[in-house]
Design an enzyme around this catalytic site. Structure first.
Site, PDB file in Angstrom:
ATOM      1  CG  HIS A   1      -2.006  -0.979   1.081  1.00 30.41           C
ATOM      2  ND1 HIS A   1      -2.817  -1.545   2.296  1.00 30.41           N
ATOM      3  CD2 HIS A   1      -2.396  -1.840   0.191  1.00 30.41           C
ATOM      4  CE1 HIS A   1      -3.730  -2.533   1.743  1.00 30.41           C
ATOM      5  NE2 HIS A   1      -3.369  -2.878   0.483  1.00 30.41           N
TER       6      HIS A   1
ATOM      7  CG  ASN B   1      -5.526 -10.731  14.307  1.00 31.05           C
ATOM      8  OD1 ASN B   1      -5.961 -10.151  15.321  1.00 31.05           O
ATOM      9  ND2 ASN B   1      -5.352 -10.345  13.167  1.00 31.05           N
TER      10      ASN B   1
HETATM   11  P1  OAD Z   1      -7.242  -3.676  10.602  1.00 36.75           P
HETATM   12  O1  OAD Z   1      -7.084  -2.488  11.376  1.00 36.75           O
HETATM   13  O2  OAD Z   1      -8.359  -3.934   9.522  1.00 36.75           O
HETATM   14  O3  OAD Z   1      -6.868  -4.673  11.189  1.00 36.75           O
HETATM   15  C1  OAD Z   1      -5.898  -4.913  12.481  1.00 36.75           C
HETATM   16  C2  OAD Z   1      -5.767  -6.183  12.864  1.00 36.75           C
HETATM   17  O4  OAD Z   1      -4.627  -6.406  13.824  1.00 36.75           O
HETATM   18  C3  OAD Z   1      -7.163  -6.743  13.489  1.00 36.75           C
HETATM   19  O5  OAD Z   1      -7.384  -8.188  13.191  1.00 36.75           O
HETATM   20  C4  OAD Z   1      -6.615  -6.823  15.091  1.00 36.75           C
HETATM   21  O6  OAD Z   1      -7.242  -7.875  15.804  1.00 36.75           O
HETATM   22  C5  OAD Z   1      -5.095  -7.006  14.809  1.00 36.75           C
HETATM   23  N1  OAD Z   1      -4.358  -6.543  16.062  1.00 36.75           N
HETATM   24  C6  OAD Z   1      -4.495  -5.474  16.858  1.00 36.75           C
HETATM   25  N2  OAD Z   1      -3.629  -5.256  17.780  1.00 36.75           N
HETATM   26  C7  OAD Z   1      -2.807  -6.609  17.500  1.00 36.75           C
HETATM   27  C8  OAD Z   1      -1.569  -7.065  18.104  1.00 36.75           C
HETATM   28  N3  OAD Z   1      -0.917  -6.265  19.274  1.00 36.75           N
HETATM   29  N4  OAD Z   1      -0.965  -8.056  17.771  1.00 36.75           N
HETATM   30  C9  OAD Z   1      -1.732  -8.811  16.858  1.00 36.75           C
HETATM   31  N5  OAD Z   1      -2.559  -8.507  16.082  1.00 36.75           N
HETATM   32  C10 OAD Z   1      -3.128  -7.298  16.504  1.00 36.75           C
HETATM   33  O7  OAD Z   1      -5.801  -3.414   9.738  1.00 36.75           O
HETATM   34  P2  OAD Z   1      -5.335  -4.037   8.397  1.00 36.75           P
HETATM   35  O8  OAD Z   1      -5.629  -5.479   8.210  1.00 36.75           O
HETATM   36  O9  OAD Z   1      -3.814  -3.640   8.297  1.00 36.75           O
HETATM   37  O10 OAD Z   1      -5.334   0.292   3.456  1.00 36.75           O
HETATM   38  O11 OAD Z   1      -5.958  -3.123   7.306  1.00 36.75           O
HETATM   39  C11 OAD Z   1      -5.942  -3.393   5.890  1.00 36.75           C
HETATM   40  C12 OAD Z   1      -5.836  -2.086   5.178  1.00 36.75           C
HETATM   41  O12 OAD Z   1      -6.887  -1.427   5.496  1.00 36.75           O
HETATM   42  C13 OAD Z   1      -4.850  -1.145   5.525  1.00 36.75           C
HETATM   43  O13 OAD Z   1      -3.544  -1.431   4.856  1.00 36.75           O
HETATM   44  C14 OAD Z   1      -5.448   0.182   4.978  1.00 36.75           C
HETATM   45  C15 OAD Z   1      -6.662   0.052   5.510  1.00 36.75           C
HETATM   46  O14 OAD Z   1      -7.893   0.979   4.976  1.00 36.75           O
HETATM   47  C16 OAD Z   1      -5.225   1.325   2.967  1.00 36.75           C
HETATM   48  O15 OAD Z   1      -4.972   2.371   3.191  1.00 36.75           O
HETATM   49  C17 OAD Z   1      -5.236   1.005   1.281  1.00 36.75           C
END
Ligand code: OAD
Length: 218
Positions: A107, A191
């Site tokens: 991204h 996760n």
């Molecule tokens: P999300 O905010 O959707 O998900 C974050 C994940 O991290 C969740 O499943 C949480 O349970 C997990 N989590 C939180 N704290 C944690 C920890 N300490 N250890 C392990 N896991 C933990 O973020 P992404 O999946 O990265 O895209 O989101 C994907 C994309 O959506 C991003 O790259 C961004 C956003 O819109 C763009 O901007 C194009």
């Protein structure tokens, strides 16, 4: 860990313990802001100054943050495993600052800007405009935009050629990134909570990545 070829897909959760807000958790960015009002080309066309303000703020948050034990463990894995590719959805630079070298940013990067006129990319402090006089936009991928094709191809290849794929700290709802999980031979999720991808995993390790990853390499 015995695998000789490992690919890793990370999401915002891996940087949560560094104090960088995720997108969809309770205090996540998309709970406070509407994504389509900030992270789309239409939003930028409507009000570029507002969007830049938001990215300038996020740049400051990232610049003030430090890699956590999860980032450091992934850098250590790269040193120990012959073939290792780190694919991240994160726009921060904490993997690199932790010592990871082979990093694919699906991204883009929050510290780059791209010219709307000549497409040139630059990193670092943002000048008022491009050398060519064109307007600059953040060098990240927004909703509705394609991923950088070279980076995406390299990510697919890395996952296909790996014995093990670790999917860490991502909710697994944003495609095409989340689709990489289907290409892995053996896929393990790390996760804090179950996710949209958990059902298709070979194994899931539930907990903070900053605690689980250091244990994996110990
Ligand atoms: P999300 O905010 O959707 O998900 C974050 C994940 O991290 C969740 O499943 C949480 O349970 C997990 N989590 C939180 N704290 C944690 C920890 N300490 N250890 C392990 N896991 C933990 O973020 P992404 O999946 O990265 O895209 O989101 C994907 C994309 O959506 C991003 O790259 C961004 C956003 O819109 C763009 O901007 C194009």
């Amino acid at each position: 860990m015995q695998a000789r070829s490992v690919a890793v897909l990370t999401g915002a959760g891996v940087s949560a313990e560094s104090g960088i807000p995720t997108f969809r958790d309770n205090n996540g960015l998309w709970r406070q802001f509407r994504a389509e009002q900030l992270a789309t080309p239409e939003a930028f066309a409507r009000d570029p100054e507002l969007i830049w303000k938001w990215y300038d703020w996020r740049r400051e948050v990232v610049a003030a943050a430090q890699p956590n034990p999860g980032h450091l463990a992934l850098a250590e894995m790269e040193r120990r495993i012959p073939q290792f590719t780190l694919i991240t959805q994160n726009v921060d630079d904490l993997h690199e600052r932790a010592g990871s070298r082979n990093v694919l940013h699906l991204h883009g990067s929050i510290f780059t800007q791209r010219c709307l006129q000549c497409s040139r990319e630059s990193t670092g402090p943002r000048p008022q405009q491009c050398e060519c006089g064109g307007k600059l936009r953040p060098g990240v991928v927004w909703f509705g935009e394609a991923l950088p094709p070279g980076v995406w191809h390299a990510a697919e290849e890395a996952v296909r050629h790996s014995d093990l794929l670790l999917v860490i700290g991502t909710s697994g709802v944003v495609y095409p990134a989340a689709g990489l999980a289907r290409l892995g031979k053996r896929v393990v999720e790390i996760n804090a909570t179950p996710t949209a991808l958990s059902d298709q995993m070979d194994e899931t390790l539930e907990g903070p990545s900053g605690e689980i990853l250091p244990r994996l390499i110990a």
